[in-house]
Design a protein around this motif. Structure first.
Motif, PDB file in Angstrom:
ATOM      1  N   THR A   1     -35.098 -43.444  31.134  1.00 21.22           N
ATOM      2  CA  THR A   1     -35.167 -42.169  30.434  1.00 21.22           C
ATOM      3  C   THR A   1     -36.140 -41.250  31.151  1.00 21.22           C
ATOM      4  O   THR A   1     -36.662 -41.585  32.226  1.00 21.22           O
ATOM      5  CB  THR A   1     -35.585 -42.358  28.959  1.00 21.22           C
ATOM      6  OG1 THR A   1     -35.368 -41.135  28.251  1.00 21.22           O
ATOM      7  CG2 THR A   1     -37.052 -42.730  28.820  1.00 21.22           C
TER       8      THR A   1
ATOM      9  N   ASP B   1     -36.737 -44.297  21.007  1.00 17.73           N
ATOM     10  CA  ASP B   1     -36.385 -44.968  22.260  1.00 17.73           C
ATOM     11  C   ASP B   1     -37.313 -44.559  23.409  1.00 17.73           C
ATOM     12  O   ASP B   1     -37.764 -45.412  24.169  1.00 17.73           O
ATOM     13  CB  ASP B   1     -34.928 -44.679  22.620  1.00 17.73           C
ATOM     14  CG  ASP B   1     -34.448 -45.575  23.753  1.00 17.73           C
ATOM     15  OD1 ASP B   1     -34.649 -46.805  23.645  1.00 17.73           O
ATOM     16  OD2 ASP B   1     -33.918 -45.057  24.745  1.00 17.73           O
TER      17      ASP B   1
ATOM     18  N   ASP C   1     -32.847 -31.791  24.921  1.00 19.84           N
ATOM     19  CA  ASP C   1     -33.797 -31.339  25.946  1.00 19.84           C
ATOM     20  C   ASP C   1     -33.298 -31.607  27.369  1.00 19.84           C
ATOM     21  O   ASP C   1     -33.202 -32.761  27.792  1.00 19.84           O
ATOM     22  CB  ASP C   1     -35.129 -32.071  25.795  1.00 19.84           C
ATOM     23  CG  ASP C   1     -35.781 -31.819  24.450  1.00 19.84           C
ATOM     24  OD1 ASP C   1     -35.828 -30.652  24.050  1.00 19.84           O
ATOM     25  OD2 ASP C   1     -36.231 -32.798  23.820  1.00 19.84           O
TER      26      ASP C   1
ATOM     27  N   LEU D   1     -34.073 -41.322  16.357  1.00 21.68           N
ATOM     28  CA  LEU D   1     -33.919 -42.493  17.220  1.00 21.68           C
ATOM     29  C   LEU D   1     -34.144 -42.162  18.690  1.00 21.68           C
ATOM     30  O   LEU D   1     -34.512 -43.036  19.478  1.00 21.68           O
ATOM     31  CB  LEU D   1     -32.514 -43.090  17.055  1.00 21.68           C
ATOM     32  CG  LEU D   1     -32.187 -43.726  15.704  1.00 21.68           C
ATOM     33  CD1 LEU D   1     -30.774 -44.313  15.747  1.00 21.68           C
ATOM     34  CD2 LEU D   1     -33.186 -44.805  15.351  1.00 21.68           C
ATOM     35  N   GLY D   2     -33.909 -40.904  19.079  1.00 21.63           N
ATOM     36  CA  GLY D   2     -34.128 -40.507  20.476  1.00 21.63           C
ATOM     37  C   GLY D   2     -35.582 -40.693  20.868  1.00 21.63           C
ATOM     38  O   GLY D   2     -35.887 -41.316  21.895  1.00 21.63           O
TER      39      GLY D   2
ATOM     40  N   LYS E   1     -31.405 -37.973  26.681  1.00 27.43           N
ATOM     41  CA  LYS E   1     -30.464 -38.991  26.219  1.00 27.43           C
ATOM     42  C   LYS E   1     -29.265 -39.203  27.133  1.00 27.43           C
ATOM     43  O   LYS E   1     -28.676 -40.268  27.125  1.00 27.43           O
ATOM     44  CB  LYS E   1     -29.906 -38.597  24.837  1.00 27.43           C
ATOM     45  CG  LYS E   1     -30.802 -38.889  23.668  1.00 27.43           C
ATOM     46  CD  LYS E   1     -31.235 -40.313  23.555  1.00 27.43           C
ATOM     47  CE  LYS E   1     -30.294 -41.256  22.853  1.00 27.43           C
ATOM     48  NZ  LYS E   1     -30.903 -42.608  22.766  1.00 27.43           N
TER      49      LYS E   1
ATOM     50  N   VAL F   1     -30.570 -38.736  15.518  1.00 26.96           N
ATOM     51  CA  VAL F   1     -31.062 -38.985  16.880  1.00 26.96           C
ATOM     52  C   VAL F   1     -32.238 -38.053  17.162  1.00 26.96           C
ATOM     53  O   VAL F   1     -33.186 -38.426  17.845  1.00 26.96           O
ATOM     54  CB  VAL F   1     -29.934 -38.872  17.931  1.00 26.96           C
ATOM     55  CG1 VAL F   1     -29.399 -37.461  18.068  1.00 26.96           C
ATOM     56  CG2 VAL F   1     -30.383 -39.367  19.286  1.00 26.96           C
TER      57      VAL F   1
ATOM     58  N   SER G   1     -35.879 -31.295  19.081  1.00 25.80           N
ATOM     59  CA  SER G   1     -36.210 -31.677  20.447  1.00 25.80           C
ATOM     60  C   SER G   1     -36.828 -33.071  20.484  1.00 25.80           C
ATOM     61  O   SER G   1     -37.857 -33.333  19.853  1.00 25.80           O
ATOM     62  CB  SER G   1     -37.199 -30.657  21.026  1.00 25.80           C
ATOM     63  OG  SER G   1     -37.912 -31.210  22.101  1.00 25.80           O
ATOM     64  N   ILE G   2     -36.199 -33.979  21.215  1.00 23.10           N
ATOM     65  CA  ILE G   2     -36.741 -35.337  21.383  1.00 23.10           C
ATOM     66  C   ILE G   2     -38.132 -35.262  22.011  1.00 23.10           C
ATOM     67  O   ILE G   2     -39.053 -35.983  21.624  1.00 23.10           O
ATOM     68  CB  ILE G   2     -35.791 -36.199  22.252  1.00 23.10           C
ATOM     69  CG1 ILE G   2     -34.477 -36.471  21.516  1.00 23.10           C
ATOM     70  CG2 ILE G   2     -36.465 -37.521  22.641  1.00 23.10           C
ATOM     71  CD1 ILE G   2     -33.425 -37.196  22.348  1.00 23.10           C
ATOM     72  N   ILE G   3     -38.297 -34.351  22.972  1.00 22.01           N
ATOM     73  CA  ILE G   3     -39.581 -34.235  23.660  1.00 22.01           C
ATOM     74  C   ILE G   3     -40.684 -33.805  22.689  1.00 22.01           C
ATOM     75  O   ILE G   3     -41.784 -34.364  22.691  1.00 22.01           O
ATOM     76  CB  ILE G   3     -39.470 -33.272  24.861  1.00 22.01           C
ATOM     77  CG1 ILE G   3     -38.568 -33.920  25.933  1.00 22.01           C
ATOM     78  CG2 ILE G   3     -40.842 -32.929  25.442  1.00 22.01           C
ATOM     79  CD1 ILE G   3     -38.295 -33.053  27.137  1.00 22.01           C
ATOM     80  N   ASP G   4     -40.385 -32.840  21.818  1.00 25.31           N
ATOM     81  CA  ASP G   4     -41.389 -32.423  20.824  1.00 25.31           C
ATOM     82  C   ASP G   4     -41.732 -33.557  19.866  1.00 25.31           C
ATOM     83  O   ASP G   4     -42.898 -33.755  19.509  1.00 25.31           O
ATOM     84  CB  ASP G   4     -40.872 -31.231  19.989  1.00 25.31           C
ATOM     85  CG  ASP G   4     -40.827 -29.948  20.802  1.00 25.31           C
ATOM     86  OD1 ASP G   4     -41.358 -29.934  21.923  1.00 25.31           O
ATOM     87  OD2 ASP G   4     -40.241 -28.960  20.300  1.00 25.31           O
TER      88      ASP G   4
ATOM     89  N   LYS H   1     -29.382 -34.008  14.183  1.00 25.37           N
ATOM     90  CA  LYS H   1     -28.142 -34.377  14.853  1.00 25.37           C
ATOM     91  C   LYS H   1     -27.906 -35.851  14.544  1.00 25.37           C
ATOM     92  O   LYS H   1     -28.740 -36.705  14.878  1.00 25.37           O
ATOM     93  CB  LYS H   1     -28.281 -34.155  16.353  1.00 25.37           C
ATOM     94  CG  LYS H   1     -26.969 -34.250  17.095  1.00 25.37           C
ATOM     95  CD  LYS H   1     -27.168 -33.974  18.572  1.00 25.37           C
ATOM     96  CE  LYS H   1     -27.670 -32.553  18.801  1.00 25.37           C
ATOM     97  NZ  LYS H   1     -28.234 -32.419  20.158  1.00 25.37           N
TER      98      LYS H   1
END
Lengths: 126, 351
Positions: free
Chosen positions: B306, B219, A37, B215-216, A63, B27, B31-34, B16
């Motif tokens: 972050t 965190d 993102d 893990l993203g 990240k 990680v 999408s980390i945000i989702d 990923k």
């Protein structure tokens, strides 16, 4: 991974679309996928002169942070203002709506040394 | 590189994978945000099989735990756990842990990056005691269901009434232990489950509409809640008092390793404190960025930074001198940006 035959590439994962003496520049689908993102994009000033391989901006994802390098020398004629409020278009459409800058090129010599789609895929080991 | 029993599941979900503390871990699955937003609004599921599980058994199990950790494990009832800290003689942090009292002994959950170090330390400290520290040989692990919908989902899954299960309490479900704990600042349940059953449990929960999270998001969630992470906010020269976690140090429980140093620090007053850092600019301060006061003197450092998916702003934690009150400057890629100092948690209503 998406790749466009008509674009030129660098091993730093930028693409350039060359149209006469103008070039549109962005990052590849591979790059946006690796970043994840995208949340902020630092853009250069319109009018700024760039030399090939100059750092011209920064892409921040949740990240990580990555520098942007000019694939070609030239004068910045436009920056994608939409990225300021909606940087995630780089993730959604890296070769279209997610373009980053436009350049006016002094010549076309440098462009002949950029990677073709095939050469870029090979550089990625794909 | 070690793989968890869920490795094939992660690959099938298109995760990923990244190396983390000797493990190949997801990680993000997209999408980390989702993933982050889903955990704040519904429920997400994390593979935390990489966490270290160490059982302490024997007649002196409690005495050993009291000696090596700062919190008071004597107060734990059966099937309860507490957050605690393993300190060295100087009061520096060896690891931050959870201590569980189970039916026939104690269990420590350690950070993946510290498991070997913690196990060696516990074995060494166990020598004068009639107690042993045993690693779980990777036959048992954990997955973590987190988010406001997790109680409903866990209840539906197990048929158990979980409304009465308090935070930091456990409930057995057959051979599986369900613990109301997590690392997101919100509600959630962690499942201690044998390797032969974990894939089935994982698939069942995803089948109930839970989103797999990596893990993203783990965190960004912990950082939004202002929760410290070893290697960032904690290290062997930082004390629990520096981090503002004096509540984990029970000076009245008897002797423990690091007590003298921590008592001295408490009496003198801490020199540094961990704070939340808030920014106006669209730039993310990362681990290691330097902090300056208005006279241009370097006075602190960013420990984690972050983008907060909830606030849609950059957030960070950092150490500053204890007397620091308000505005500082942070240096990012050679430029200085204003930053305001505030509480560690960035969540407006503490969850």
């Amino acid at each position: 991974m998406k790749i466009s035959e008509e674009l030129k590439y660098t091993s730093e994962h930028e693409w350039a679309k060359i149209d006469g003496k103008a070039a549109t520049v962005g990052i590849t689908d591979y790059a946006q996928d690796q970043l994840g993102d995208v949340v902020f994009v630092e853009l250069p000033e319109v009018g700024q002169m760039l030399k090939q391989k100059d750092e011209f901006g920064v892409v921040e994802s949740v990240k990580s942070v990555s520098s942007l390098y000019a694939p070609l020398s030239g004068k910045v004629t436009a920056v994608n203002e939409k990225l300021k409020d909606n940087p995630s278009i780089i993730n959604k459409d890296p070769y279209g709506e997610g373009w980053i800058i436009k350049l006016e090129l002094p010549g076309l010599e440098e462009a002949t040394h950029l990677l073709s789609a095939d050469q870029y895929l090979k550089a990625l080991g794909l | 590189m070690k793989r968890t029993p869920l490795y094939e599941q992660h690959i099938a979900l298109g995760a990923k994978m990244v190396p983390f503390a000797g493990w190949e871990m997801p990680v993000s699955y997209g999408s980390i945000i989702d993933e982050h937003t889903t955990v704040r609004t519904a429920a997400g599921l994390f593979d935390i099989e990489h966490m270290g599980l160490i059982d302490i058994a024997g007649k002196d199990a409690l005495a050993l735990i009291q000696k090596v950790s700062t919190n008071d494990a004597a107060k734990l009832g059966p099937f309860q756990c507490e957050y605690s800290i393993l300190c060295n003689e100087k009061g520096g942090v060896i690891d931050d842990i959870l201590v569980y009292r189970l039916n026939n002994g104690y269990r420590i959950v350690a950070n993946a990056s510290n498991t070997d170090k913690v196990l060696a330390w516990l074995k060494e400290q166990a020598k004068p005691f009639k107690a042993v520290a045993i690693e779980h040989n990777h036959k048992l692990g954990m997955i973590s269901l987190q988010g406001p919908s997790s109680e409903r989902i866990a209840a539906e899954l197990t048929g158990l009434f979980l409304g009465g299960l308090k935070k930091n309490h456990c409930l057995p479900w057959g051979e599986i232990q369900i613990s109301r704990t997590g690392y997101t600042g919100g509600d959630g349940f962690e499942f201690f489950v044998g390797h032969e059953k974990v894939v089935d449990l994982w698939k069942k929960m995803l089948g109930m509409g839970v989103l797999a999270c990596g893990l993203g998001a783990r965190d960004t969630l912990r950082l939004e809640a202002g929760l410290p992470l070893y290697g960032h906010e904690y290290d062997d020269e930082t004390t629990p008092l520096d981090v503002g976690y004096g509540w984990t140090v029970k000076f009245d429980k008897g002797d423990f390793i690091g007590k003298e140093a921590l008592l001295k620090e408490k009496q003198k007053g801490v020199k540094k404190k961990l704070v939340g850092l808030r920014f106006e600019d669209k730039v993310i301060p990362r681990h290691g960025c330097k902090l300056f006061n208005d006279q241009g003197h370097e006075i602190g450092v960013v420990t984690s930074g972050t983008f907060s998916p909830t606030l849609k702003e950059p957030i960070a934690l950092g150490f500053v001198p204890a007397e620091t009150l308000n505005t500082l400057l942070v240096e990012i890629r050679g430029k200085k940006f204003p930053v305001s100092v505030g509480p560690k948690s960035f969540l407006k209503n503490p969850l």
